[in-house]
Design a protein around this motif. Sequence first.
Motif, short mmCIF file in Angstrom:
data_model
loop_
_atom_site.label_atom_id
_atom_site.label_comp_id
_atom_site.label_asym_id
_atom_site.label_seq_id
_atom_site.Cartn_x
_atom_site.Cartn_y
_atom_site.Cartn_z
N VAL A 1 0.72 4.85 -6.11
CA VAL A 1 -0.62 5.06 -6.67
C VAL A 1 -0.67 6.39 -7.42
O VAL A 1 -1.14 6.46 -8.56
CB VAL A 1 -1.70 5.01 -5.57
CG1 VAL A 1 -3.06 5.38 -6.14
CG2 VAL A 1 -1.74 3.65 -4.91
N ILE A 2 -0.17 7.43 -6.78
CA ILE A 2 -0.17 8.77 -7.41
C ILE A 2 0.67 8.75 -8.69
O ILE A 2 0.24 9.25 -9.73
CB ILE A 2 0.33 9.83 -6.42
CG1 ILE A 2 -0.69 9.99 -5.29
CG2 ILE A 2 0.60 11.16 -7.12
CD1 ILE A 2 -0.19 10.80 -4.11
N ALA B 1 0.87 -1.19 0.00
CA ALA B 1 0.00 0.00 0.00
C ALA B 1 0.90 1.23 0.00
O ALA B 1 1.21 1.80 1.04
CB ALA B 1 -0.91 0.00 1.22
N ASP B 2 1.34 1.62 -1.17
CA ASP B 2 2.27 2.73 -1.33
C ASP B 2 1.54 3.86 -2.05
O ASP B 2 1.36 3.82 -3.27
CB ASP B 2 3.48 2.24 -2.13
CG ASP B 2 4.55 3.30 -2.32
OD1 ASP B 2 4.33 4.48 -1.97
OD2 ASP B 2 5.61 2.94 -2.85
N ILE B 3 1.13 4.88 -1.29
CA ILE B 3 0.34 5.97 -1.87
C ILE B 3 1.11 6.72 -2.95
O ILE B 3 0.53 7.13 -3.94
CB ILE B 3 -0.20 6.91 -0.77
CG1 ILE B 3 -1.28 7.83 -1.33
CG2 ILE B 3 0.92 7.73 -0.16
CD1 ILE B 3 -2.52 7.12 -1.76
N LYS B 4 2.43 6.86 -2.79
CA LYS B 4 3.21 7.53 -3.83
C LYS B 4 3.16 6.74 -5.13
O LYS B 4 3.05 7.31 -6.21
CB LYS B 4 4.65 7.72 -3.38
CG LYS B 4 5.48 8.43 -4.47
CD LYS B 4 6.82 8.84 -4.00
CE LYS B 4 7.68 9.50 -5.02
NZ LYS B 4 7.26 9.60 -6.38
N TYR C 1 -5.94 0.30 -10.17
CA TYR C 1 -4.87 -0.03 -9.25
C TYR C 1 -5.42 -1.14 -8.37
O TYR C 1 -6.42 -0.95 -7.68
CB TYR C 1 -4.49 1.19 -8.41
CG TYR C 1 -3.33 0.98 -7.49
CD1 TYR C 1 -2.04 1.29 -7.90
CD2 TYR C 1 -3.52 0.50 -6.20
CE1 TYR C 1 -0.96 1.12 -7.06
CE2 TYR C 1 -2.44 0.31 -5.35
CZ TYR C 1 -1.17 0.62 -5.78
OH TYR C 1 -0.11 0.45 -4.94
#
Length: 189
Positions: free
Chosen positions: A104-105, A99-102, A116
């Motif tokens: 995803v962005i 779960a890596d928000i960067k 995703y």
Amino acid sequence: MTPTPDAPAPEADPARARHPILLVDDEEEILFSLRGLLRTEFELHTAGSGAEALEVLARHPIHAIMTDQRMPTMTGVELLRRAKAERPEAVRIVFTGYADIKAVIDAVNQGEIYRYLTKPWDPDELVAVFRQACEYYDRLSERRLLLCDLRDHLRRCDDRPDDALLPRDRADLRARVERALAADEGRGG
């Protein structure tokens, strides 16, 4: 590992065309599981790295790409950004256990992804996502063909400027068609 299409499943309906999809993951076990899940419904191509995936893209028409994010030498986002240049029409999906928000962005901003997904996957959801992605690919392809046909029709109309049955002002329509086609090329449609 050499990326090759899997053999068609004997129970698959040969009259129905199967969409070619590319699965990219550096873990062979993951690719093995995905092949087992998806082989009856899709024409599968696999790759164990971003470099192998780009080779597959250069040799085969691919309608959807699903890649792991965290791989050695090339991230999934980097692969999808490069894949967009090679096959802009292919629907792009990132698949990761982190779960890596960067990520995803970056995937949204650089790879212009369709979805995703996270590992572990729900088999029914994953198959549904690929069905939806291929339906989306078909809609974009049909739209592009329709716009190309309309552009060709307008060019033929230009050869008959005195025909009373043809609209007099085709320039606006032609400009709209060209803008739509250019937009499709920019976003991979």
